[in-house]
Design a protein around this motif. Structure first.
Motif, PDB file in Angstrom:
ATOM      1  N   LEU A 167       3.191  -3.219   3.316  1.00  0.00           N
ATOM      2  CA  LEU A 167       2.952  -2.420   2.112  1.00  0.00           C
ATOM      3  C   LEU A 167       4.254  -1.797   1.612  1.00  0.00           C
ATOM      4  O   LEU A 167       4.497  -1.728   0.399  1.00  0.00           O
ATOM      5  CB  LEU A 167       1.920  -1.326   2.391  1.00  0.00           C
ATOM      6  N   HIS A 168       5.082  -1.360   2.544  1.00  0.00           N
ATOM      7  CA  HIS A 168       6.373  -0.778   2.162  1.00  0.00           C
ATOM      8  C   HIS A 168       7.244  -1.817   1.455  1.00  0.00           C
ATOM      9  O   HIS A 168       7.891  -1.510   0.442  1.00  0.00           O
ATOM     10  CB  HIS A 168       7.089  -0.241   3.400  1.00  0.00           C
ATOM     11  N   GLU A 169       7.261  -3.038   1.979  1.00  0.00           N
ATOM     12  CA  GLU A 169       8.046  -4.102   1.351  1.00  0.00           C
ATOM     13  C   GLU A 169       7.526  -4.406  -0.056  1.00  0.00           C
ATOM     14  O   GLU A 169       8.309  -4.659  -0.980  1.00  0.00           O
ATOM     15  CB  GLU A 169       7.997  -5.372   2.207  1.00  0.00           C
ATOM     16  N   HIS A 177       1.870   0.356  -6.064  1.00  0.00           N
ATOM     17  CA  HIS A 177       2.313   1.740  -6.255  1.00  0.00           C
ATOM     18  C   HIS A 177       2.241   2.475  -4.914  1.00  0.00           C
ATOM     19  O   HIS A 177       1.367   2.171  -4.088  1.00  0.00           O
ATOM     20  CB  HIS A 177       1.407   2.427  -7.280  1.00  0.00           C
ATOM     21  N   PRO A 178       3.134   3.438  -4.671  1.00  0.00           N
ATOM     22  CA  PRO A 178       3.073   4.202  -3.414  1.00  0.00           C
ATOM     23  C   PRO A 178       1.715   4.843  -3.145  1.00  0.00           C
ATOM     24  O   PRO A 178       1.342   5.044  -1.987  1.00  0.00           O
ATOM     25  CB  PRO A 178       4.155   5.275  -3.608  1.00  0.00           C
ATOM     26  N   ASN A 182      -0.588   5.229   0.373  1.00  0.00           N
ATOM     27  CA  ASN A 182      -1.158   6.507   0.805  1.00  0.00           C
ATOM     28  C   ASN A 182      -2.676   6.424   0.928  1.00  0.00           C
ATOM     29  O   ASN A 182      -3.268   7.031   1.835  1.00  0.00           O
ATOM     30  CB  ASN A 182      -0.784   7.605  -0.186  1.00  0.00           C
ATOM     31  N   PHE A 183      -3.305   5.663   0.031  1.00  0.00           N
ATOM     32  CA  PHE A 183      -4.757   5.479   0.097  1.00  0.00           C
ATOM     33  C   PHE A 183      -5.162   4.866   1.442  1.00  0.00           C
ATOM     34  O   PHE A 183      -6.089   5.347   2.103  1.00  0.00           O
ATOM     35  CB  PHE A 183      -5.225   4.581  -1.046  1.00  0.00           C
ATOM     36  N   TYR A 184      -4.457   3.803   1.852  1.00  0.00           N
ATOM     37  CA  TYR A 184      -4.784   3.160   3.128  1.00  0.00           C
ATOM     38  C   TYR A 184      -4.458   4.068   4.309  1.00  0.00           C
ATOM     39  O   TYR A 184      -5.192   4.093   5.305  1.00  0.00           O
ATOM     40  CB  TYR A 184      -4.029   1.838   3.260  1.00  0.00           C
ATOM     41  N   TYR A 185      -3.368   4.815   4.191  1.00  0.00           N
ATOM     42  CA  TYR A 185      -2.998   5.728   5.274  1.00  0.00           C
ATOM     43  C   TYR A 185      -4.092   6.774   5.487  1.00  0.00           C
ATOM     44  O   TYR A 185      -4.516   7.036   6.619  1.00  0.00           O
ATOM     45  CB  TYR A 185      -1.673   6.412   4.945  1.00  0.00           C
ATOM     46  N   GLN A 186      -4.566   7.370   4.397  1.00  0.00           N
ATOM     47  CA  GLN A 186      -5.615   8.384   4.491  1.00  0.00           C
ATOM     48  C   GLN A 186      -6.926   7.772   4.969  1.00  0.00           C
ATOM     49  O   GLN A 186      -7.672   8.398   5.738  1.00  0.00           O
ATOM     50  CB  GLN A 186      -5.811   9.063   3.127  1.00  0.00           C
ATOM     51  N   ARG A 187      -7.206   6.559   4.533  1.00  0.00           N
ATOM     52  CA  ARG A 187      -8.446   5.899   4.951  1.00  0.00           C
ATOM     53  C   ARG A 187      -8.458   5.645   6.453  1.00  0.00           C
ATOM     54  O   ARG A 187      -9.445   5.943   7.133  1.00  0.00           O
ATOM     55  CB  ARG A 187      -8.612   4.581   4.199  1.00  0.00           C
ATOM     56  N   LEU A 188      -7.364   5.106   6.975  1.00  0.00           N
ATOM     57  CA  LEU A 188      -7.305   4.829   8.409  1.00  0.00           C
ATOM     58  C   LEU A 188      -7.297   6.122   9.216  1.00  0.00           C
ATOM     59  O   LEU A 188      -7.857   6.178  10.316  1.00  0.00           O
ATOM     60  CB  LEU A 188      -6.072   3.988   8.734  1.00  0.00           C
ATOM     61  N   LYS A 189      -6.676   7.151   8.668  1.00  0.00           N
ATOM     62  CA  LYS A 189      -6.661   8.450   9.341  1.00  0.00           C
ATOM     63  C   LYS A 189      -8.076   8.996   9.466  1.00  0.00           C
ATOM     64  O   LYS A 189      -8.475   9.504  10.527  1.00  0.00           O
ATOM     65  CB  LYS A 189      -5.777   9.422   8.553  1.00  0.00           C
ATOM     66  N   ARG A 190      -8.864   8.891   8.383  1.00  0.00           N
ATOM     67  CA  ARG A 190     -10.255   9.359   8.420  1.00  0.00           C
ATOM     68  C   ARG A 190     -11.085   8.544   9.403  1.00  0.00           C
ATOM     69  O   ARG A 190     -11.909   9.091  10.146  1.00  0.00           O
ATOM     70  CB  ARG A 190     -10.880   9.267   7.023  1.00  0.00           C
ATOM     71  N   GLU A 191     -10.863   7.223   9.404  1.00  0.00           N
ATOM     72  CA  GLU A 191     -11.642   6.366  10.292  1.00  0.00           C
ATOM     73  C   GLU A 191     -11.335   6.650  11.757  1.00  0.00           C
ATOM     74  O   GLU A 191     -12.233   6.630  12.604  1.00  0.00           O
ATOM     75  CB  GLU A 191     -11.372   4.898   9.956  1.00  0.00           C
ATOM     76  N   LYS A 192     -10.074   6.928  12.062  1.00  0.00           N
ATOM     77  CA  LYS A 192      -9.715   7.273  13.437  1.00  0.00           C
ATOM     78  C   LYS A 192     -10.370   8.587  13.850  1.00  0.00           C
ATOM     79  O   LYS A 192     -10.846   8.736  14.981  1.00  0.00           O
ATOM     80  CB  LYS A 192      -8.194   7.384  13.573  1.00  0.00           C
TER      81      LYS A 192
END
Length: 216
Positions: A167-169, A177-178, A182-192
């Protein structure tokens, strides 16, 4: 699941779970790239890795080839020659198709061809939100580039660290878009967090709640 039934479901379904099944299992679907997706994969140096994860053929049409390769080389874009080498390396078919019937609706030739080829039996891969909505509105299988890699992550074909590295690449070449990252980061954080809560709940059901040793 019987092969015949699985293929039938994939042909008529645009739900993400159907697209995930297409990635995990061998199928007869084509992956069709529009112009921007091909360019971004080349720019981000992800094309070879992208090809590694696919069981099914990747195809483009002559409109995409003309836009990315022919016109790109005329304008001395360095990515055009690199794209040409990769297409030759992987023997990617260039399919001639009449896009005139859909050009008025899609405007962009690459998007029109991506839709028409996907309609014949494939998945259109795009990084353009407008194209995604138009193709999805026509009830045709379409996937955004970030979701493609997310499905690979869900299928355990790539680790979380690699997923966010990709995603960074893609961010670096303006393919996404950044806020998508962030959307995926927050989603995985919630799922964990939910997984941890479910695990604690399971333990409590098995051994009872943990009692404190302190006296009240």
């Amino acid at each position: 699941m019987p092969e015949k039934r699985m293929l039938s479901m994939k042909r008529g379904c645009i739900h993400p779970i159907c697209l995930l099944i297409t990635i995990v299992y061998r199928s007869i679907m084509n992956w069709i790239l529009d112009s921007c997706t091909l360019i971004y994969l080349i720019k981000a140096r992800l094309f070879q890795q992208f090809m590694k994860y696919l069981n099914d053929p990747v195809i483009i049409d002559t409109s995409v080839y003309e836009e990315v390769i022919t016109k790109g080389k005329e304008r001395n874009y360095p990515d055009a020659s690199e794209a040409e080498r990769r297409l030759e390396q992987y023997n990617i078919p260039i399919i001639p198709i009449d896009i005139d019937p859909e050009l008025k609706y899609f405007i962009d030739p690459g998007e029109a061809s991506c839709y028409m080829l996907a309609k014949q039996g494939g998945i259109c891969l795009t990084s353009d939100e407008r194209a995604y909505k138009k193709i999805k509105g026509r009830k045709t299988m379409v996937m955004k580039i970030d979701d493609f890699y997310f499905q690979l992550y869900l299928a355990k074909k790539i680790a979380e660290e690699e997923f966010f590295s990709i995603l960074h690449e893609l961010e670096q070449v303006y393919a996404i878009h950044p806020k998508i990252t962030n959307f995926y980061y927050q989603r995985l954080k919630r799922e964990k967090k939910n997984d941890a809560r479910d695990l604690n709940s399971f333990k409590e059901r098995r051994i009872g709640p943990i009692k404190s040793n302190s006296k009240e």
